[in-house]
Design a protein around this motif. Structure first.
Motif, PDB file in Angstrom:
ATOM      1  N   ASP A 276       0.898  -1.227  -0.156  1.00 30.19           N
ATOM      2  CA  ASP A 276      -0.011  -0.029  -0.127  1.00 30.19           C
ATOM      3  C   ASP A 276       0.911   1.287  -0.054  1.00 30.19           C
ATOM      4  O   ASP A 276       1.740   1.738   0.869  1.00 30.19           O
ATOM      5  N   LEU A 277       0.775   1.987  -1.126  1.00 31.50           N
ATOM      6  CA  LEU A 277       1.908   3.201  -1.410  1.00 31.50           C
ATOM      7  C   LEU A 277       1.298   4.366  -0.082  1.00 31.50           C
ATOM      8  O   LEU A 277       2.069   5.211   0.000  1.00 31.50           O
ATOM      9  N   GLN A 278       0.074   4.073   0.447  1.00 32.94           N
ATOM     10  CA  GLN A 278      -0.008   5.311   1.467  1.00 32.94           C
ATOM     11  C   GLN A 278       0.452   4.849   2.926  1.00 32.94           C
ATOM     12  O   GLN A 278       0.453   5.685   3.721  1.00 32.94           O
ATOM     13  N   GLN A 279       0.709   3.840   3.236  1.00 32.19           N
ATOM     14  CA  GLN A 279       1.165   3.293   4.287  1.00 32.19           C
ATOM     15  C   GLN A 279       2.540   3.732   4.655  1.00 32.19           C
ATOM     16  O   GLN A 279       3.518   3.853   4.078  1.00 32.19           O
ATOM     17  N   LYS A 280       2.575   4.074   6.190  1.00 29.16           N
ATOM     18  CA  LYS A 280       3.812   4.889   6.585  1.00 29.16           C
ATOM     19  C   LYS A 280       4.889   3.515   6.775  1.00 29.16           C
ATOM     20  O   LYS A 280       4.609   2.594   7.442  1.00 29.16           O
ATOM     21  N   VAL A 281       6.411   4.012   6.454  1.00 25.00           N
ATOM     22  CA  VAL A 281       7.212   3.252   6.693  1.00 25.00           C
ATOM     23  C   VAL A 281       8.438   4.097   7.309  1.00 25.00           C
ATOM     24  O   VAL A 281       8.647   5.362   7.193  1.00 25.00           O
ATOM     25  N   GLN A 282       9.416   3.476   8.054  1.00 30.88           N
ATOM     26  CA  GLN A 282      10.370   3.974   8.772  1.00 30.88           C
ATOM     27  C   GLN A 282      11.781   3.199   8.781  1.00 30.88           C
ATOM     28  O   GLN A 282      12.876   3.708   8.536  1.00 30.88           O
ATOM     29  N   SER A 283      11.559   1.703   9.078  1.00 28.83           N
ATOM     30  CA  SER A 283      12.566   1.058   9.277  1.00 28.83           C
ATOM     31  C   SER A 283      12.821   0.326   8.050  1.00 28.83           C
ATOM     32  O   SER A 283      11.954  -0.192   7.249  1.00 28.83           O
ATOM     33  N   VAL A 284      14.179   0.393   7.583  1.00 30.37           N
ATOM     34  CA  VAL A 284      14.358  -0.094   6.063  1.00 30.37           C
ATOM     35  C   VAL A 284      15.707  -0.966   6.073  1.00 30.37           C
ATOM     36  O   VAL A 284      16.624  -0.816   6.900  1.00 30.37           O
ATOM     37  N   ALA A 285      15.495  -2.096   5.576  1.00 26.38           N
ATOM     38  CA  ALA A 285      16.441  -3.028   5.315  1.00 26.38           C
ATOM     39  C   ALA A 285      16.875  -2.947   3.685  1.00 26.38           C
ATOM     40  O   ALA A 285      16.245  -2.934   2.799  1.00 26.38           O
ATOM     41  N   VAL A 286      18.384  -3.114   3.519  1.00 29.27           N
ATOM     42  CA  VAL A 286      18.804  -3.041   2.127  1.00 29.27           C
ATOM     43  C   VAL A 286      19.917  -4.194   1.850  1.00 29.27           C
ATOM     44  O   VAL A 286      20.767  -4.322   2.853  1.00 29.27           O
ATOM     45  N   LEU A 287      19.810  -4.775   0.694  1.00 31.91           N
ATOM     46  CA  LEU A 287      20.907  -5.758   0.415  1.00 31.91           C
ATOM     47  C   LEU A 287      20.966  -5.670  -1.016  1.00 31.91           C
ATOM     48  O   LEU A 287      20.160  -6.068  -1.745  1.00 31.91           O
ATOM     49  N   GLY A 288      22.248  -5.288  -1.486  1.00 32.24           N
ATOM     50  CA  GLY A 288      22.577  -5.064  -2.662  1.00 32.24           C
ATOM     51  C   GLY A 288      22.667  -6.447  -3.506  1.00 32.24           C
ATOM     52  O   GLY A 288      23.023  -7.538  -2.620  1.00 32.24           O
ATOM     53  N   GLY A 289      22.484  -6.569  -4.774  1.00 35.40           N
ATOM     54  CA  GLY A 289      22.530  -7.584  -5.452  1.00 35.40           C
ATOM     55  C   GLY A 289      21.190  -8.514  -5.459  1.00 35.40           C
ATOM     56  O   GLY A 289      20.224  -7.713  -5.499  1.00 35.40           O
ATOM     57  N   SER A 290      21.388  -9.824  -5.532  1.00 34.06           N
ATOM     58  CA  SER A 290      19.956 -10.466  -5.377  1.00 34.06           C
ATOM     59  C   SER A 290      19.619 -11.124  -3.888  1.00 34.06           C
ATOM     60  O   SER A 290      20.453 -12.114  -3.731  1.00 34.06           O
ATOM     61  N   GLY A 291      18.782 -10.517  -3.376  1.00 32.16           N
ATOM     62  CA  GLY A 291      18.595 -10.811  -1.884  1.00 32.16           C
ATOM     63  C   GLY A 291      17.288 -11.310  -1.828  1.00 32.16           C
ATOM     64  O   GLY A 291      16.701 -11.440  -0.512  1.00 32.16           O
ATOM     65  N   GLY A 292      16.405 -11.865  -2.541  1.00 32.88           N
ATOM     66  CA  GLY A 292      14.970 -12.201  -2.193  1.00 32.88           C
ATOM     67  C   GLY A 292      14.846 -13.398  -1.266  1.00 32.88           C
ATOM     68  O   GLY A 292      14.092 -13.379  -0.331  1.00 32.88           O
TER      69      GLY A 292
END
Length: 368
Positions: A276-292
């Motif tokens: 949902d594009l309206q939902q608020k987010v603040q905590s973010v995880a990021v992993l470069g490359g292929s991390g599914g």
């Protein structure tokens, strides 16, 4: 001053230690000879024939890349095939290729730190830890009037970090004794005469991965012909080592607003997103490359949104079912580390050789 390939390799390995790579990863020198004089270094995400042509045009005989040229065992090198033709061109023009892959992913100031930094994430930590950094204690004895110079040199070499504090040391005054014998050239005192000198015992913490560069800095800054020092391992816990980063935005924002931020920060033509594009987010995880396959690690880390490449349909469905938003900026987003690698190499090599960031776009995908 001429720089040989072995010196370039040492700089890369200090920045992205091979010990950080996953087992059986194809890293290190894949093509070439380590004792060649470096005429220039081209840094790239991928090695393609266009990148090789760029290196030749710039007069760079070393390519430092993130993705391996040789990943599977070679059964043949056929010059009528793309891979064989490219390898033959590199050999013909004396191009050497060095790979830093998962070790650069996990390294401080590597792929994932750069991706987190671009998003201005706060309080970042390792997303998928697999070990701890080994720490050592360095103890060195230095004359009082050279103490400040040595302390500064050790700090600049990377010693003395505790949390977010740098240049951490403990210093104890005392008296050192020595008797210079025949064949010595003492900084203080005379041959055959016992000397007593006011010295300071300086202690500091050193990560094992930079032990050699810290000791070299110490020896260069120390006035004595023979330096008295000790190095011993510590049992205290070092910082986590691993892949990916998780952190927080300064303020909660809508998922749609954050997606626009990612697109701009990562210089993307487009991206894929779930939720949902309206939902608020603040905590973010990021992993470069292929991390599914690591989406549950992001969920367990408390992330509201997980950024990684090559997300397939079923992983996206599963993440959504677990209440985790996913943003797929593509695998090629790792190219953002290229400029950082260039900066590190220029600093470590003291601009002794030209360092170039490749301008070839190796992303095979286009948005239509």
């Amino acid at each position: 001053m001429a720089v040989r390939g072995a010196e370039l390799i040492q700089c890369i390995d200090t920045y992205a230690p091979p010990s950080l790579a996953i087992e059986n990863d194809r890293i290190g020198l894949q093509i070439g000879e380590p004792n060649t004089i470096v005429t220039g270094v081209l840094v790239t995400l991928d090695v393609t024939e266009a990148v090789v042509d760029e290196a030749i045009q710039k007069g760079a005989n070393w390519i430092v890349a993130h993705h391996a040229v040789i990943y599977q065992p070679l059964k043949s090198i056929r010059t009528d095939q793309p891979a064989g033709r490219m390898i033959a061109k590199m050999l013909r023009h004396g191009i050497n290729v060095y790979i830093a892959h998962t070790n650069l992913d996990a390294a401080d100031d590597g792929v994932n730190d750069v991706l987190a930094e671009k998003l201005q994430l706060k309080e970042t930590k390792v997303l998928i830890p697999y070990g701890e950094e080994k720490l050592k204690k360095l103890v060195v004895f230095v004359p009082e009037d050279h103490h400040d110079k040595l302390l500064q040199a050790l700090g600049e070499a990377g010693a003395g970090w505790i949390g977010n504090y740098s240049h951490c040391t403990f210093n104890t005054p005392g008296v050192g004794t020595f008797l210079p014998t025949e064949g010595t050239n003492p900084f203080i005192g005379k041959q055959g005469q016992l000397e007593k000198v006011k010295e300071i015992r300086l202690e500091t913490v050193v990560p094992e991965r930079i032990e050699r560069q810290v000791i070299d800095a110490m020896l260069n800054a120390h006035p004595y012909e023979e330096v008295a020092y000790d190095v011993y391992p510590l049992e205290i816990k070092g910082k986590d080592l691993g892949f990916g980063r998780v952190g927080r935005l300064e303020q909660p924002v809508s998922l749609g607003e954050f997606a626009r931020h990612v697109k701009q920060a990562y210089q993307l033509e487009g991206l894929r997103i779930t939720g949902d594009l309206q939902q608020k987010v603040q905590s973010v995880a990021v992993l470069g490359g292929s991390g599914g396959r690591y989406f549950m690690d992001a969920k367990r880390a408390g992330a509201d949104v997980y950024i990684t490449g090559d997300i397939d349909y079923h992983v996206a469905q599963d993440a959504l079912a677990h209440g985790l938003h996913v943003i797929d900026p593509g695998h090629h987003v790792e190219h953002l580390v290229v400029e950082r690698v260039c900066q590190v190499l220029m600093q470590k090599l003291e601009k002794a050789v030209p360092i170039y960031a490749s301008r070839v776009n190796t992303n095979p995908f286009r948005f239509f």
